[in-house]
Design an enzyme around this catalytic site. Structure first.
Site, PDB file in Angstrom:
ATOM      1  N   HIS A   1      19.542  -3.875 -56.862  1.00 19.19           N
ATOM      2  CA  HIS A   1      20.601  -4.488 -57.840  1.00 19.19           C
ATOM      3  C   HIS A   1      21.924  -4.388 -56.612  1.00 19.19           C
ATOM      4  CE1 HIS A   1      22.124  -0.422 -57.840  1.00 19.19           C
ATOM      5  NE2 HIS A   1      20.938   0.246 -58.264  1.00 19.19           N
TER       6      HIS A   1
ATOM      7  N   GLU B   1      14.733   3.896 -61.434  1.00 13.74           N
ATOM      8  CA  GLU B   1      15.106   4.688 -59.982  1.00 13.74           C
ATOM      9  C   GLU B   1      14.166   6.100 -60.178  1.00 13.74           C
ATOM     10  OE1 GLU B   1      15.012   4.885 -57.113  1.00 13.74           O
ATOM     11  OE2 GLU B   1      17.201   4.757 -56.589  1.00 13.74           O
TER      12      GLU B   1
END
Length: 204
Positions: free
Chosen positions: A9, A86
Site C-alpha cells: 500500500h 500485516e
C-alpha cells in the site's frame, strides 16, 4: 500461467515515521494516494484474473486508486482476505525500532519477535505469519491459469509471502526489503518459483 502482482500500500503517516503498523488502521497520506493512483496505467495493461486485498483501509484504498476495484463488467471481484493483514506486532504496535531497542538493546523483529499487547494486539510469531501467507498463496495460485493475480497488502506480510513463494522459511522475509508505494511480481522459470521484479515504485 499468470504472475503474482504484489503491491504494498501507499505511504501512511506511521509508515513514513517508521512506526510498526499492524492492525491499527491508518489512512494514506497525500503522497500515498498519488503513488497508488500512478500505478493504474500499468495495471490496466495486465490481464488480472483475481484481486486479493488486506481488509485494512490503507490497502483497500490503494486497490481502488490503482484501478483494481469498481471496474467495468467482467472485471475481477476484489476479495478481502483477512490472512493478508500485516504482522500483528503485539505490544510493539505503533513503536519505532529505536524505541523498542531502548527497552531491548539489539532487538531485531525477524529474530526476536514481538511481545503480547492488549486484546486487539495479541501479537504473532513469524511462523504464524508464514502460515497465513501459505493460505493466501493457496487461494491465489488457483487463479493463475486464468491470468495475473494481484495481492495488495503490507510490508512485512508480503515479504513473508515472498519467502514462502520461493520455498524459504518465513523468517527469510528479512532478505526482501519492500517500500511503501511499490509493485513487485512473482512468477516462475523452468517451473521453479522466482522473483521477476522487486520493489519498483508505483510512479516508475
Amino acid at each position: 500461467m499468470g504472475d503474482l502482482i504484489v503491491l504494498r500500500h501507499g505511504q501512511t503517516e506511521w509508515s513514513r515515521d517508521g512506526r510498526h503498523t499492524g492492525r491499527t488502521d491508518v489512512p494514506l497520506t497525500a503522497r500515498g494516494v498519488a503513488d497508488a493512483a500512478a500505478l493504474a496505467p500499468m495495471l490496466a495493461r495486465r490481464h488480472i484474473a483475481a484481486v486479493f486485498t488486506s481488509p485494512a483501509a490503507r490497502a483497500r484504498r490503494t486497490t481502488e486508486l490503482a484501478g483494481l476495484a469498481g471496474g467495468p463488467a467482467g472485471s475481477p471481484t476484489v476479495k478481502q482476505d483477512p490472512d493478508l493483514w500485516e504482522w500483528d506486532y503485539g505490544g510493539y504496535e505503533g513503536m519505532t525500532t529505536p524505541q523498542i531497542q531502548q527497552r531491548r538493546p539489539g532487538w531485531y523483529l525477524w529474530r526476536d519477535g514481538v511481545i503480547p499487547g492488549d486484546a486487539a494486539h495479541p501479537g504473532e510469531t513469524v511462523q504464524e505469519v508464514g502460515a497465513r501467507a501459505d493460505r493466501v498463496l493457496a487461494r491465489a495460485t488457483a487463479y493463475l491459469p486464468d491470468g495475473d493475480v494481484a495481492l495488495v497488502g503490507h510490508g512485512h506480510m508480503l515479504r513473508v509471502l515472498t519467502a514462502r513463494w520461493l520455498g524459504l522459511p518465513a523468517s527469510d522475509g528479512r532478505l526482501f526489503r519492500l517500500d511503501t508505494g511499490t509493485v513487485s511480481t512473482l512468477g516462475d522459470e523452468h517451473d521453479e518459483p522466482v522473483i521477476l521484479t522487486w520493489n519498483v515504485p508505483f510512479a516508475s
